[in-house]
Design an enzyme around this catalytic site. Structure first.
Site, mmCIF file in Angstrom:
data_model
loop_
_atom_site.group_PDB
_atom_site.id
_atom_site.type_symbol
_atom_site.label_atom_id
_atom_site.label_comp_id
_atom_site.label_asym_id
_atom_site.label_seq_id
_atom_site.Cartn_x
_atom_site.Cartn_y
_atom_site.Cartn_z
ATOM 1 N N ASP A 237 35.026 39.144 39.234
ATOM 2 C CA ASP A 237 34.981 40.579 38.952
ATOM 3 C C ASP A 237 35.214 40.796 37.463
ATOM 4 O OD1 ASP A 237 35.097 43.418 40.295
ATOM 5 O OD2 ASP A 237 36.696 43.393 38.781
ATOM 6 N N ILE A 238 34.424 41.696 36.854
ATOM 7 C CA ILE A 238 34.580 41.981 35.428
ATOM 8 C C ILE A 238 35.808 42.869 35.235
ATOM 9 C CG2 ILE A 238 33.465 42.959 33.382
ATOM 10 C CD1 ILE A 238 30.785 42.520 34.832
ATOM 11 N N GLU A 280 30.304 45.406 39.912
ATOM 12 C CA GLU A 280 30.581 44.392 38.890
ATOM 13 C C GLU A 280 31.111 43.093 39.491
ATOM 14 O OE1 GLU A 280 34.267 47.126 38.974
ATOM 15 O OE2 GLU A 280 32.105 47.258 39.334
#
Length: 359
Positions: A237-238, A280
């Site tokens: 996950d960003i 994301e």
């Protein structure tokens, strides 16, 4: 400019007929050579035996595709002309001479193109007329008999040529339709593959989409259940991606997602699967990979993202959850374990890799 000796190489029907004709003629020529040797003429037997040997050689070479059809057919016709000519000169039987004289042009009309048939007809017909009209041969034909014989030959040859030409036209039509059908099938296959790729690909990043990911995951899970072939799963996950969208715009956010997708593909093998899981989040499937190796891969991706993706001096980071398949896990358990490890990474400072099976 095509000359009278021009031929076509793609006569599949004629080639098939030619091979069948060779097989029949070889047997018949050997039998006739034996009978003529015993009861009639050793010279004719030798010519027939030579014709049978030539036909056998042509059959062997044509079946092995070492001789072109045009050369084989011409050789066959010329070799057949030798015993036919001998019969016209020395055989006193008018029936045999007549049958052979009519038979040869029919074979020529079947095997050769029209222009070449005319050439052979002038050659063989002219020889016959020369022999008969001058009385050189053993058989004495009257002018009326010669006229009827030539007329019969021309009529039969005409119908044979028309039949062969019609077959060739139908053959061309069939080949054209077959080519069109083949092209249509190729186009349909290409469209199917394109649609299949579209259905399994995330349009923004070019990675596999969630549906394709789940298909691959189910395959790896079934393989593990049958063969105990280990695999690992990474969820990424960003970090603070909402901040990127809010401060730099969604277009910049899309660029970040595309860059991260490219980095993941550079860091994994061809057998691995990288997919956009949603928003994301990304998931990476690693066949035949334990959790230790999976953590090394995740760490390499994390470092590459932090080092390569920078927006106005701000380094983009990401967090990772890693899990290795175990006997008691279901697919749902596997995803949840990786997801829990991801949230642990985010809750303990972000920009790190956490394994679900860490002691």
């Amino acid at each position: 400019m095509k000359t009278i000796m021009t031929w076509f190489e793609k006569w599949e029907i004629e080639k098939t007929v030619f091979r069948l004709m060779l097989k029949g003629v070889i047997v018949l020529a050997f039998i006739m050579a034996g009978f003529d040797w015993l009861f009639y003429s050793s010279t004719l037997a030798f010519l027939e035996l030579s014709f049978a040997c030539v036909s056998s050689a042509l059959l062997y070479f044509t079946l092995n595709n070492t001789l072109r059809y045009n050369f084989s057919a011409r050789t066959f016709i010329l070799a057949m002309a030798l015993p036919v000519s001998w019969n016209l000169l020395y055989n006193e039987s008018p029936i045999e001479s007549t049958v052979l004289f009519i038979f040869l042009p029919i074979i020529t009309g079947i095997l050769r193109p029209v222009k070449e048939v005319l050439l052979f007809s002038m050659l063989f017909g002219g020889s016959f007329l020369y022999i008969t009209m001058l009385g050189i041969g053993e058989v004495n034909f009257t002018y009326m008999e010669v006229f009827k014989l030539v007329s019969t030959q021309v009529l039969i040859s005409f119908f044979v040529i028309i039949y062969v030409q019609m077959n060739r036209r139908y053959q061309k039509v069939i080949m054209k339709q077959s080519k069109a059908l083949q092209d249509a099938n190729i186009n349909l296959e290409r469209l199917y593959k394109e649609k299949e790729a579209e259905a399994s690909t995330d349009s923004l990043t070019g990675l596999k989409n969630r549906a394709a990911l789940m298909t691959q995951l189910e395959y790896l899970y079934a393989r593990y259940k049958r063969q105990k072939e280990v695999f690992s799963l990474i969820i990424m996950d960003i970090d603070k991606f909402k901040y990127v969208n809010d401060n730099y715009g969604h277009q910049k956010g899309d660029e970040v997602l595309q860059n991260i997708a490219g980095i993941t593909l550079e860091c994994i093998r061809e057998v691995d699967t990288s997919a956009r899981y949603g928003g994301e989040e990304f998931v990476i499937l690693l066949p035949q990979t334990n959790r230790i190796s999976a953590m090394h891969i995740a760490e390499r991706i994390r470092e590459s993202i932090e080092y390569n993706i920078v927006i106005e001096g701000r380094h983009i980071t990401s967090s990772f959850g890693v899990v290795e398949i175990e006997e008691e896990y279901t697919i749902t358990d596997l995803i949840k374990k990786a997801d829990d490890a991801l949230y642990k990474a985010k809750g303990t400072g972000r920009n790190k890799v956490v394994c679900a099976q860490e002691e």
